[in-house]
Write a protein that holds these residues in place. Structure first.
Motif, PDB file in Angstrom:
ATOM      1  N   VAL A   1      51.254 -17.329  13.968  1.00 25.20           N
ATOM      2  CA  VAL A   1      51.687 -16.803  15.264  1.00 25.20           C
ATOM      3  C   VAL A   1      53.201 -16.916  15.403  1.00 25.20           C
ATOM      4  O   VAL A   1      53.876 -15.961  15.817  1.00 25.20           O
TER       5      VAL A   1
ATOM      6  N   GLU B   1      50.313 -22.539  19.564  1.00 25.79           N
ATOM      7  CA  GLU B   1      49.993 -22.719  18.142  1.00 25.79           C
ATOM      8  C   GLU B   1      50.507 -24.067  17.641  1.00 25.79           C
ATOM      9  O   GLU B   1      49.805 -24.770  16.899  1.00 25.79           O
TER      10      GLU B   1
ATOM     11  N   GLU C   1      48.284 -27.124  16.086  1.00 19.83           N
ATOM     12  CA  GLU C   1      48.577 -27.722  14.780  1.00 19.83           C
ATOM     13  C   GLU C   1      48.790 -29.227  14.905  1.00 19.83           C
ATOM     14  O   GLU C   1      48.327 -30.005  14.065  1.00 19.83           O
TER      15      GLU C   1
END
Length: 382
Positions: free
Chosen positions: A107, A169, A173
Motif C-alpha cells: 500500500v 498498513e 505490520e
C-alpha cells in the motif's frame, strides 16, 4: 555513469527523465563518480532535448561536492532530492512519515508512486517551481509541503485516503510483528517453566492477603491505584470477585497494560501542553509499555529459577537480564541503567501486589504468580 545509466535507473527514455530521476541516479553511485560524470551527463540531457535547468545542475554539483567532502548530512541530501519538485517529503509538517523505500509495504509503495505521479503532473502544469525549490525559496517550499499535505488527506477515486491507508498498513505490520514476537516469547516462557525442577505451590494465605489489600487499594484515588486499574483495564470492566482472578489480572496488566490512564478530571489544556513534565503515573505507565518481550522473559525466567528469597530490586533485575542465556543480548552499562530505570516502575508496582516484599525480595507469591501472570499477558485475548 552516463545518460543510459540514468534512463535504465529511472525506467524512462531521456526525453521523459525528471530532475528526481537524475538526482536518484547520481546518488546511486559514489559521489566522486557522480561529480566526474556530471558535465557529460548535462550535455547529453541537452542533446536529448531535456536540458532540465541551470539551478538544478548547480544544486547537484553543490550537493555532490558536499557529500564528497563529508559535510552533507542525510537531511541535506533528502532535502535536495525533495527540491527536484517530484520527490514526496519524507516527513510532512503534520508529522506524516513515509516508510523508508526498502520498508514500504504494497500500500505504501502504491501510494508513494501515486504521489510522485501527482507531483509530476503539477510540475507540468506549472503549479510547482523546481527551480525555486532548488534555490531554497521558503515560500515555494511551504507551497510544496501544503500541496502534499492536501493530497495525503484527499480521498482517491476508490475512496481510500492516502495518508490513512499508509498509516493503517504500518499499524497492521507493527501489530503482526508484535504478535509474532509475543507468540515466540510465550512459547519460550512455557518451555522454561516446564523445565523447572519443581513447580511452585500456590501460597493460599499470601494470595488472600494480597487480594484483600489490592481490593482496598484499587478504590483509592491517585498512584498506584490509577496505574494498576489502567494496567488491568478495570476502568472499563468490573473488578473480579475471585481472588486469584483479580491478582493475576493485575499482575498480568503490569507486564502488558490493557489501557491508558483515565483522563477524567484532567484539564484538556494540560494534555495539549507537550512540554509539561510527565506525572509519576504517566512515567510509570510509559516505562511498563517500553519494556521489550525479551526483557520480561529474561527477568521472569531468572526469578522463576532462583525462587523466593532472591533479591528482585531494579538493579538486580537489570543485571539478570544482561546476563541471561534465554535471550540474545549485548548489554552495555548505559543499557543497564536504562533497563534499571524501566524496572524501577515494575518493582514498585510488584510491591503493592506482594510479588516482592519491603526489601524488594521475591516472595513465595511472586515465585508462584509471575510466570502465570506473564503467560496470561501474552496469551491471545478472546
Amino acid at each position: 555513469m552516463d545518460i543510459d545509466y540514468v534512463c535504465a535507473h529511472a525506467g524512462r527514455p531521456a526525453t521523459a527523465v525528471t530532475r528526481r530521476d537524475v538526482a536518484r541516479a547520481l546518488l546511486a553511485v559514489p559521489s566522486g563518480v557522480a561529480l566526474v560524470a556530471l558535465p557529460d551527463l548535462r550535455r547529453a540531457m541537452m542533446s536529448a532535448g531535456n536540458p532540465l535547468s541551470p539551478p538544478f545542475w548547480d544544486s547537484a554539483k553543490a550537493t555532490l561536492g558536499s557529500i564528497e567532502a563529508g559535510l552533507a548530512t542525510v537531511g541535506d541530501v533528502q532535502r535536495w532530492v525533495e527540491s527536484t519538485g517530484t520527490e514526496p517529503i519524507l516527513m510532512t509538517p503534520s508529522y506524516f512519515v513515509w516508510p523508508e523505500e526498502d520498508e514500504r509495504g504494497p500500500v505504501a509503495a502504491e501510494m508513494f508512486d501515486h504521489m510522485v505521479a501527482f507531483l509530476e503532473e503539477r510540475v507540468r502544469a506549472g503549479e510547482i517551481d523546481p527551480d525555486a525549490l532548488a534555490r531554497g525559496d521558503h515560500a515555494a517550499r511551504r507551497a510544496y509541503e501544503e500541496l502534499q499535505e492536501h493530497w495525503l488527506a484527499t480521498p482517491l477515486p476508490d475512496g481510500r485516503v492516502p495518508g490513512f491507508a499508509v498509516s493503517d498498513e504500518q499499524d497492521e505490520e507493527l501489530f503482526a510483528a508484535l504478535d509474532e514476537e509475543e507468540a515466540f516469547a510465550l512459547s519460550e516462557l512455557r518451555r522454561i517453566v516446564g523445565e523447572l525442577p519443581k513447580a511452585p505451590d500456590l501460597p493460599v494465605v499470601e494470595l488472600e492477603l494480597a487480594a484483600a489489600r489490592l481490593r482496598g487499594l484499587l478504590d483509592l484515588p491517585g498512584y498506584p491505584a490509577n496505574v494498576l486499574r489502567a494496567c488491568a483495564g478495570f476502568d472499563e470492566r468490573p473488578v473480579p470477585d475471585d481472588d486469584m482472578e483479580l491478582w493475576l489480572t493485575v499482575a498480568a496488566g503490569v507486564a502488558g497494560p490493557v489501557s491508558d490512564l483515565s483522563e477524567e478530571g484532567d484539564a484538556p489544556e494540560e494534555f495539549a501542553d507537550l512540554e509539561r513534565e510527565l506525572s509519576h503515573e504517566d512515567t510509570a505507565l510509559a516505562n511498563l509499555c517500553a519494556i521489550q518481550h525479551a526483557d520480561w522473559l529474561a527477568a521472569v525466567a531468572a526469578l522463576a529459577r532462583l525462587g523466593p528469597g532472591v533479591l528482585a530490586s531494579p538493579e538486580r533485575v537489570a543485571r539478570l537480564i544482561a546476563e541471561s542465556d534465554d535471550i540474545d543480548t549485548d548489554e552495555q552499562d548505559d543499557d543497564l541503567d536504562a533497563t534499571e530505570g524501566l524496572f524501577a516502575s515494575v518493582v514498585s508496582l510488584w510491591s503493592y501486589l506482594g510479588i516482592v516484599d519491603a526489601g524488594e525480595v521475591l516472595t513465595a507469591l511472586g515465585w508462584w504468580g509471575l510466570p502465570k501472570a506473564l503467560e496470561r499477558a501474552w496469551s491471545p485475548r478472546g
